[in-house]
Design an enzyme around this catalytic site. Structure first.
Site, PDB file in Angstrom:
ATOM      1  N   ARG A 105       0.872  -1.177   0.000  1.00  0.00           N
ATOM      2  CA  ARG A 105       0.000   0.000   0.000  1.00  0.00           C
ATOM      3  C   ARG A 105       0.904   1.220   0.000  1.00  0.00           C
ATOM      4  NH1 ARG A 105      -5.286   1.432   3.554  1.00  0.00           N
ATOM      5  NH2 ARG A 105      -6.082   0.086   1.908  1.00  0.00           N
ATOM      6  N   HIS A 152      -7.342   0.686  -6.433  1.00  0.00           N
ATOM      7  CA  HIS A 152      -7.615  -0.130  -5.245  1.00  0.00           C
ATOM      8  C   HIS A 152      -8.293  -1.427  -5.711  1.00  0.00           C
ATOM      9  CE1 HIS A 152      -7.881  -1.199  -1.179  1.00  0.00           C
ATOM     10  NE2 HIS A 152      -8.719  -0.306  -0.704  1.00  0.00           N
ATOM     11  N   GLN A 160     -10.135  -3.930  -3.210  1.00  0.00           N
ATOM     12  CA  GLN A 160     -11.437  -3.438  -2.753  1.00  0.00           C
ATOM     13  C   GLN A 160     -12.500  -3.686  -3.814  1.00  0.00           C
ATOM     14  OE1 GLN A 160     -12.273  -1.728   0.323  1.00  0.00           O
ATOM     15  NE2 GLN A 160     -14.274  -2.315  -0.478  1.00  0.00           N
ATOM     16  N   CYS A 206     -16.335   1.753   0.586  1.00  0.00           N
ATOM     17  CA  CYS A 206     -15.139   0.962   0.903  1.00  0.00           C
ATOM     18  C   CYS A 206     -14.707   1.134   2.353  1.00  0.00           C
ATOM     19  CB  CYS A 206     -13.997   1.325  -0.043  1.00  0.00           C
ATOM     20  SG  CYS A 206     -13.442   3.030   0.116  1.00  0.00           S
ATOM     21  N   ARG A 234     -13.680  -8.429   1.664  1.00  0.00           N
ATOM     22  CA  ARG A 234     -12.252  -8.175   1.429  1.00  0.00           C
ATOM     23  C   ARG A 234     -11.461  -9.450   1.749  1.00  0.00           C
ATOM     24  NH1 ARG A 234     -10.194  -3.055   1.681  1.00  0.00           N
ATOM     25  NH2 ARG A 234      -8.311  -4.104   0.923  1.00  0.00           N
TER      26      ARG A 234
END
Ligand code: CP
Ligand code: NVA
Length: 302
Positions: free
Chosen positions: A102, A129, A132, A260, A288
């Site tokens: 990340r 992302h 996600q 999210c 997730r």
């Protein structure tokens, strides 16, 4: 599939395969069926930004798959003191079976993949992302049973979530509408990508127009991680780009709401709409875990 760097890299078939595997792994976990498919594997998780869901779901997921996950804060790694990502990639490739990262720049993730020799998973950049969005697509299919014929709507900042949802939504066969203020549009590469999809994609400044007859409505924070200094300016620019009763009234009666998280109540979504759709939103957060287990299996299982 060697890496998961961004949704643009995945074919429709690869996305559906990941979602099917995620459903299977969810079923196995819920029913106590052993699925230690990554026994003996170790994945490093580099975090240059904060995280609740990504960190905990990857770490737990790796444990459930029989492997081990190492939390590597950039504050402690030499990368935080300027060691080039190209060198970090080559070193970590000698120890690990995969890396989740990340960070800010998408280029850093692409460089890790280029210089390293192990699978790289993007756990969020300023551009994308993908983990996600795989969880989001999984949740939509759980609730709606299909993608074709559905309208996905995104209200707010043309950020990492918007970039990834647009690509994921269109690839699996949904139409996608987005409402964002001028100056906060999705990335130029995404606006180029959507040209292939003709009128399956629409972009407007009018949230009510975008939400009309939508089956699933998304939003995200007005100021993402790294943009804290722009928060006040953004509060003004995004005024009205909110999921509220007025917006829900123009969507389909059975429209889902997805976020999210973390959510800022009374900014991008009212507390009322959030709570009315909390089951869908927390199913999305749970997914997730399952979606990322599918990603880890596909990139790290021999
Ligand atoms: N949605 C999401 O990625 O959450 P975290 O920032 O908590 O990981
Ligand atoms: N757009 C948000 C998503 C957080 C999961 C951010 O980048 O901070």
């Amino acid at each position: 599939m060697k890496h998961l760097l961004k949704m643009l890299d995945l074919s429709k078939e690869e996305i559906i395969d990941l979602l099917n595997l995620a459903d299977q792994l969810k079923y196995e976990q819920k029913n106590g069926i052993e699925h230690k498919r990554l026994k003996g594997k170790t994945m490093g998780m580099i975090f240059q930004k904060a995280s609740t869901r990504t960190r905990v779901s990857f770490e737990t997921g790796m444990y459930q798959l029989g492997g081990n996950a190492l939390f590597l804060s950039s504050r402690d790694l030499q990368i935080g003191r300027g060691e080039p990502v190209q060198d970090t990639a080559r070193v970590l490739s000698r120890y690990l079976d995969g890396i989740m990262i990340r960070t800010f720049e998408q280029k850093e993730v692409e460089d890790l993949a280029e210089y390293g020799s192990i699978p790289i998973i993007n756990g969020l950049t300023d551009f994308a992302h993908p983990c996600q969005v795989l969880a989001d697509l999984m949740t939509i299919r759980e609730y709606k049973g299909r993608f074709e014929g559905l309208k996905m709507c995104y209200i707010g900042d043309g950020n990492n979530m918007a970039n990834s949802l647009i690509v994921g939504g269109l690839k699996v066969g949904m139409s996608v509408s987005i409402a964002c203020p001028n100056g906060y549009q999705p990335d130029a590469t995404i606006l180029e990508f959507v040209k292939e999809y003709g009128d399956m994609f629409t972009m407007t400044n009018d949230p009510l127009e975008a939400a009309k007859n939508a089956d699933v409505i998304f939003t995200d924070v007005w100021a993402s991680m790294g943009q804290e200094g722009e928060a006040e300016k953004r509060k003004i620019a995004f005024k009205g780009y909110q999921i509220n009763d007025e917006l829900m009234a123009v969507a389909n009666d059975d429209a889902m709401v997805q976020h999210c998280l973390p959510a800022h109540r009374e900014e991008e979504i009212t507390a009322k709409v959030f709570e009315e759709h909390a089951d869908e939103i927390f199913d999305e957060a749970e997914n997730r875990l399952h979606a990322q287990k599918a990603v880890m299996v596909r990139v790290m299982e021999n």
